[in-house]
Each structure stands twice: as C-alpha cells, then as structure tokens.
Scaffold this motif. Structure first.
Motif, mmCIF file in Angstrom:
data_model
loop_
_atom_site.group_PDB
_atom_site.id
_atom_site.type_symbol
_atom_site.label_atom_id
_atom_site.label_comp_id
_atom_site.label_asym_id
_atom_site.label_seq_id
_atom_site.Cartn_x
_atom_site.Cartn_y
_atom_site.Cartn_z
ATOM 1 N N VAL A 1 23.296 41.380 35.692
ATOM 2 C CA VAL A 1 23.528 42.506 36.602
ATOM 3 C C VAL A 1 24.818 43.256 36.271
ATOM 4 N N TYR A 2 25.874 42.495 35.907
ATOM 5 C CA TYR A 2 27.178 43.100 35.615
ATOM 6 C C TYR A 2 27.462 43.006 34.121
ATOM 7 N N ASP A 3 28.199 43.966 33.601
ATOM 8 C CA ASP A 3 28.625 43.926 32.210
ATOM 9 C C ASP A 3 30.106 43.584 32.116
ATOM 10 N N ALA A 4 30.473 42.842 31.078
ATOM 11 C CA ALA A 4 31.869 42.599 30.746
ATOM 12 C C ALA A 4 32.310 43.607 29.688
ATOM 13 N N LEU A 5 33.614 43.748 29.506
ATOM 14 C CA LEU A 5 34.113 44.660 28.474
ATOM 15 C C LEU A 5 33.678 44.209 27.095
ATOM 16 N N THR A 6 33.842 42.919 26.809
ATOM 17 C CA THR A 6 33.476 42.370 25.493
ATOM 18 C C THR A 6 32.670 41.105 25.701
ATOM 19 N N VAL A 7 31.912 40.726 24.683
ATOM 20 C CA VAL A 7 31.041 39.547 24.766
ATOM 21 C C VAL A 7 31.094 38.789 23.439
ATOM 22 N N PRO A 8 30.615 37.536 23.422
ATOM 23 C CA PRO A 8 30.525 36.814 22.158
ATOM 24 C C PRO A 8 29.558 37.479 21.189
ATOM 25 N N GLY A 9 29.869 37.358 19.915
ATOM 26 C CA GLY A 9 28.993 37.841 18.861
ATOM 27 C C GLY A 9 28.839 36.769 17.809
ATOM 28 N N LEU B 1 43.304 39.518 22.259
ATOM 29 C CA LEU B 1 42.964 39.931 23.615
ATOM 30 C C LEU B 1 41.482 40.265 23.786
ATOM 31 N N PRO B 2 40.840 41.016 22.896
ATOM 32 C CA PRO B 2 39.407 41.281 23.099
ATOM 33 C C PRO B 2 38.580 40.006 23.193
ATOM 34 N N LEU B 3 38.937 38.987 22.400
ATOM 35 C CA LEU B 3 38.221 37.718 22.460
ATOM 36 C C LEU B 3 38.513 36.993 23.772
ATOM 37 N N LEU B 4 39.759 37.003 24.207
ATOM 38 C CA LEU B 4 40.134 36.282 25.419
ATOM 39 C C LEU B 4 39.576 36.925 26.679
ATOM 40 N N LEU B 5 39.117 38.164 26.583
ATOM 41 C CA LEU B 5 38.523 38.845 27.730
ATOM 42 C C LEU B 5 37.007 38.672 27.804
ATOM 43 N N ARG B 6 36.405 38.033 26.818
ATOM 44 C CA ARG B 6 34.950 37.921 26.806
ATOM 45 C C ARG B 6 34.447 37.210 28.057
ATOM 46 N N MET B 7 33.424 37.764 28.650
ATOM 47 C CA MET B 7 32.692 37.124 29.723
ATOM 48 C C MET B 7 33.525 36.856 30.963
ATOM 49 N N MET B 8 34.641 37.515 31.104
ATOM 50 C CA MET B 8 35.449 37.343 32.303
ATOM 51 C C MET B 8 35.577 38.649 33.069
ATOM 52 N N THR B 9 35.194 39.750 32.452
ATOM 53 C CA THR B 9 35.591 41.059 32.973
ATOM 54 C C THR B 9 34.416 41.822 33.582
ATOM 55 N N PHE B 10 33.651 41.186 34.444
ATOM 56 C CA PHE B 10 32.555 41.872 35.117
ATOM 57 C C PHE B 10 33.100 43.062 35.911
ATOM 58 N N VAL B 11 32.528 44.235 35.666
ATOM 59 C CA VAL B 11 33.041 45.476 36.249
ATOM 60 C C VAL B 11 32.159 45.897 37.423
ATOM 61 N N VAL B 12 32.834 46.260 38.531
ATOM 62 C CA VAL B 12 32.165 46.705 39.749
ATOM 63 C C VAL B 12 32.776 48.049 40.153
ATOM 64 N N PRO B 13 32.111 48.801 41.022
ATOM 65 C CA PRO B 13 32.708 50.064 41.486
ATOM 66 C C PRO B 13 34.035 49.818 42.204
ATOM 67 N N ALA B 14 34.993 50.677 41.976
ATOM 68 C CA ALA B 14 36.311 50.542 42.594
ATOM 69 C C ALA B 14 36.177 50.399 44.106
ATOM 70 N N GLY B 15 36.917 49.433 44.654
ATOM 71 C CA GLY B 15 36.916 49.205 46.090
ATOM 72 C C GLY B 15 35.882 48.221 46.581
ATOM 73 N N THR B 16 35.011 47.729 45.709
ATOM 74 C CA THR B 16 33.938 46.833 46.138
ATOM 75 C C THR B 16 34.489 45.473 46.542
ATOM 76 N N THR B 17 34.116 45.025 47.726
ATOM 77 C CA THR B 17 34.426 43.659 48.172
ATOM 78 C C THR B 17 33.196 42.956 48.732
ATOM 79 N N ASP B 18 32.117 43.689 48.962
ATOM 80 C CA ASP B 18 30.856 43.120 49.435
ATOM 81 C C ASP B 18 29.856 43.209 48.286
ATOM 82 N N PHE B 19 29.345 42.045 47.870
ATOM 83 C CA PHE B 19 28.519 42.017 46.660
ATOM 84 C C PHE B 19 27.052 41.723 46.953
#
Length: 510
Positions: free
Chosen positions: A75-83, A169-187
């Motif tokens: 459902v959510y995308d991260a900035l970077t992912v494993p390849g 840094l791009p590697l260390l951010l993999r799979m941690m950076t799920f992006v949501v609309p700004a201000g979202t607290t109810d998922f």
C-alpha cells in the motif's frame, strides 16, 4: 522485516526485510510452466503469519506481524528498496545525489507519483513522513541527528543532512520510509502511493486492488487478498488444501511436504533469515570474549542446519550480512572444537556449575528449536543451558537488549554496514549485545565516509573481522526463505529478506 525489530528486518526486521525492483530480472521467479507471456487479471490469495493481538496499521510503528508488513509494503512506498546489483534501488525516490562531503543527500520524487486519492506526492509529504518516523523510531530508522535535518528542496525533492559523512544513506533508508500524506495520523483508510490500494480490512485480513495510476508499470493482478495465520502449521494446511495460492515464509517442514505435491512449487530464497544467539558483551557471564568464543566453538553448525532448517540453509560464520557483495569469504570458517572450547572456559574461570538461561520465543520458523539444539550441543563442553520460551511481547518487554543470552532473528542479510548501523554501532538504540568497541566504531564510520572502491571494502572487511573475532553474536547458519505457491502462480520474488514482499509483477496463469 521489514523495517521493524520484532521483525525489523524480519520484515523485518524486519524487519526483514525486504522489497525489490519490479521485474523478473530483479529477483522474481521465472514463469515456469506457463503458456505464453505474463497474463493480466485474477486475485492472488496470500497467507502470512501474524498474531491478532499484535495488529498494527500505523506504517511508522513496529510491524511485528508478517501480514501487517506485507500489507503496508504493498500500500505504501518507501524512498528506496533492496535490489540485486547494486543492493539498493529507487522506488518513490527516482534518483539521489550527495554533496562532495557525503553529508547532504538530495532525493528526487519519482515523476507522476500520486497518492491513492489522486493527490500528487510533494516534498512536504515526504518531510512529514520522515520526521514522524524519526520521532517515533529515532536515528536507527532515519539516520539524521534531528527532524530539522530533513528539509524540502523545492516541490519535488527533499534534503537529508547527516551529522557525519554517510555514503550508505540510500541503503540505510530502505524499507523504513513509508510515505503518507502530510498530517496523517489516522491510518484506517491507508492512503499510500503503492502498487495496490486498500479496498477492505478486517482484523488483520485485507483485500487490496490494483492501483491503475501507479507511477511505475501497473501490477498484473487485479487484487491480492492477505489472510493472517496464527501459525506456520495452519498456513501450511491452507496451501495444501488449496484455500490460498501462496504461503509466505512458511518454513522448511512445510517445504519438504510440498516438494511431494505436483500442484505446488517450493520457492527458496537464499540468505533470507539469520536466527542467531546474542551474547551480552558489556556485562554478565558472557562479557569475557573467551567465553563467547567457547560458545561459538561448541556449535555444530552443520548439524544445526540439518536439524533446525531441514537442510534449507547454509552454515554461517558469526557475521551478519552474508549476502553482501562485500562479504569477506577469506575469513576462515569457524568449526566445532570442543577441546579448545573447554580450555577457553577454564582460562576464563567460567562457572560451569551454574545453569544459564537461553531465552527465546516462537517468532522465526525454527527459532525455538535452534535454542534447544544448541543447548544440547553446549552440554558437550560442560555448559548447562536451560531454554526458556517466552511469549513474544514479554520477550521484547523484558529480554531483548538486556538479557545475557537470547535468540534473535533478522530478515535482511545483504549488507554488513546495515547490520553495523542497526545493532552493533555503539550509538544505536538497538545494540542487542551491548557491544561497545572503539575499533569497530572507527571502521564503521570509515565505511560510511568512504567512496565505493578499495577504501570502502577495507573498512567493511575490518567490521567483519572484529565481529567474527570478538563480537556478541553466534551466527550458526542462514535459513532459506521458503514460500509455497500453486503451480499457476508466477513472477514471485526470489530475493531474500525484505525482497520477498514485492508482488506487483506476480501473475496467475489460470
């Protein structure tokens, strides 16, 4: 795994993860037995392990359930992912670039990226998401000193400023950076940017439908239905009975049974999970490195792979990150040496009259069995170990990060630096073994500061040598990931760790 720790890299940990770039050439299984090219349409019924008591829908919290992590990553995308090669690939961030000092990194949003409700993804959305993740999980998940180090750079890019040079840094951010609309607290609505969008949700079970407007190539499947199973056994029974099409990370015992069934295919993902023993290095009975070496020498690794993993795995060498291109195969493989182990215990004046507790939990497949098998092997050097199985919540509340001896599992194993960052560097909040080593920290920071090439390789090798010689882990083997699929399912991921959850190129031939 992710990325989380009751999984972080199990999912997730699970964590652990783990995601890959779309396409068979990037870690998807071949379309064996299919007639013609991949077909569009159909619903894939996927089983995943989870506990109803641990359901978590906030993508920035710890996702203990495999089922929750699978849903979130679709459902959510991260900035970077494993390849595959390299082992970090673009996702929501199409490109990234560092300054000359490798402290300021600019990540550019993929062209055409939109949320499921039609809103375009902006820099403000990414800044909000990363700052929220940094506030909840700390520097371990977003390695910057504070939220102020995450800033917009125009409408379609963000800048992360590291406190020190950080080439990874791009590697260390993999799979941690799920992006949501700004201000979202109810998922509850689960508005993301991923290849599938949420249609319905019921107590850990979900139906996801194709996101026709995904900024990458649209998925082939019409829908994915995720069913939560409380145990690998119940999930294995479901795939055998044809109630689901894919059993994710079901384990070796089910894999052996499935190999006898013509209608099923066993998919093995090497270097998928490390089930290791953590020995506390800062204090307690295992603080003496001679004692830790004795425990490592007591392990019969071949027997553990055969007994615990039913042969679905490989012997490991007390180093985390076995699938890293920089993994140092020149370090001699540690074997079993009972005489040397007994001598080390004697030299350390270790009290073999006591009984020591090895704490574990029913989490990774084979984790409890691995503790029991090792306890039996340790008796051969006069070490009495009592295996104590804890409920998972109690384990993470009372045992993890503090106990002298306990099992851990990690589900991503393609980066030595990743593990150094998460569980061994002295400043990490997830230092599982209380490891504080100035030479290790120095090599770790040198690796982050080094450009690709000889300097980086040398620093990575020193990280591994220190971990092998006197670190706090007994890494006896690497488990293959075992998925069971119906023969009509194709294009499934074959990468280990977090790579397993990317199903956008999967398809059905019936």
């Amino acid at each position: 795994m992710d990325l989380n720790r009751r999984h972080i890299f199990k999912a997730g940990l699970g964590l652990g993860a783990v995601l890959l770039v779309a396409g068979c050439g990037d870690g998807s299984s071949p379309s064996e037995g299919s007639d013609g090219p991949p077909q569009r349409g159909g619903t894939l019924r996927v089983g995943a392990i989870g506990k109803s008591s641990k359901i978590e829908r906030d993508p920035h919290q710890t996702l203990s359930n495999e089922s929750d992590f699978l849903i979130a990553s679709l459902v959510y995308d991260a900035l970077t992912v494993p390849g595959t090669d390299p082992n970090v690939a673009p996702r929501l961030a199409s490109t990234w670039e560092a300054d000359a000092q490798q402290r300021k990194w600019t990540f550019t949003i993929a062209e055409g990226a939109r949320f499921h409700d039609g809103r375009p993804v902006t820099a403000d959305d990414i800044v909000w998401s990363l700052r929220r993740l940094r506030e909840i999980a700390g520097e371990t998940k977003v390695p910057v000193a504070s939220g102020d180090d995450i800033q917009p750079a125009g409408a379609n890019a963000v800048v992360l400023t590291c406190a020190a040079p950080n080439s990874q840094l791009p590697l260390l951010l993999r799979m941690m950076t799920f992006v949501v609309p700004a201000g979202t607290t109810d998922f509850a609505a689960a508005v993301g940017t991923g290849p599938f969008r949420l249609e319905s949700y019921d107590n850990g079970n979900a139906r996801l439908v194709r996101n026709e407007n995904w900024y990458r190539e649209a998925p082939l499947l019409d829908a994915i239905e995720v069913t939560l199973f409380e145990s690998p056994e119940s999930m294995a029974n479901a795939i055998m009975a044809g109630q689901i099409d894919l059993a994710s990370s079901v384990g070796a015992v089910a894999g052996r049974t499935a190999e006898t069934r013509d209608e099923l295919e066993v998919i093995r993902r090497p270097n998928d999970v490390a089930v290791a023993i953590a020995m506390r290095t800062s204090d307690g009975p295992f603080a003496d490195p001679r004692v830790r070496e004795a425990l490592r020498l007591a392990a019969d690794r071949e027997a553990m792979v055969a007994q615990v993993l039913s042969g679905y795995g490989t012997v490991a060498n007390d180093i985390l990150g076995t699938a890293d291109p920089e993994y140092d195969t020149s370090i001699p493989q540690r074997g079993r040496d009972l005489d040397r182990a007994r001598q080390l215990l004697a030299d350390a004046e270790f009290d073999t009259g006591k009984t020591y507790r090895l704490l574990t939990k029913q989490e990774a497949v084979g984790e409890v069995e691995s503790a029991k098998v090792f306890a039996s092997q340790a008796a051969d050097i006069g070490l009495k170990i009592e295996v104590v199985v804890q409920e998972s919540n109690a384990f993470y509340d009372r045992t993890w990060l503090t106990a002298p001896l306990y099992t851990v599992n990690w589900g991503t194993n393609d980066s030595v630096v990743f593990f150094a960052s998460k569980v061994m560097y002295s400043r990490t909040k997830w230092n599982e073994t209380g490891f504080r080593d100035a030479a290790f920290d120095k090599s770790y920071t040198e690796a982050l500061a080094a450009p690709p090439g000889a300097e980086y390789t040398a620093a990575c090798r020193e990280i591994q040598r220190i971990q092998h010689d006197h670190g706090g882990y007994l890494v006896w083997g690497m488990a293959d990931g075992i998925d069971i699929a119906s023969r009509y399912v194709h294009g499934l991921p074959t990468l280990g760790g977090y790579g397993r959850v990317q199903l956008e190129r999967a398809w059905i031939s019936r």
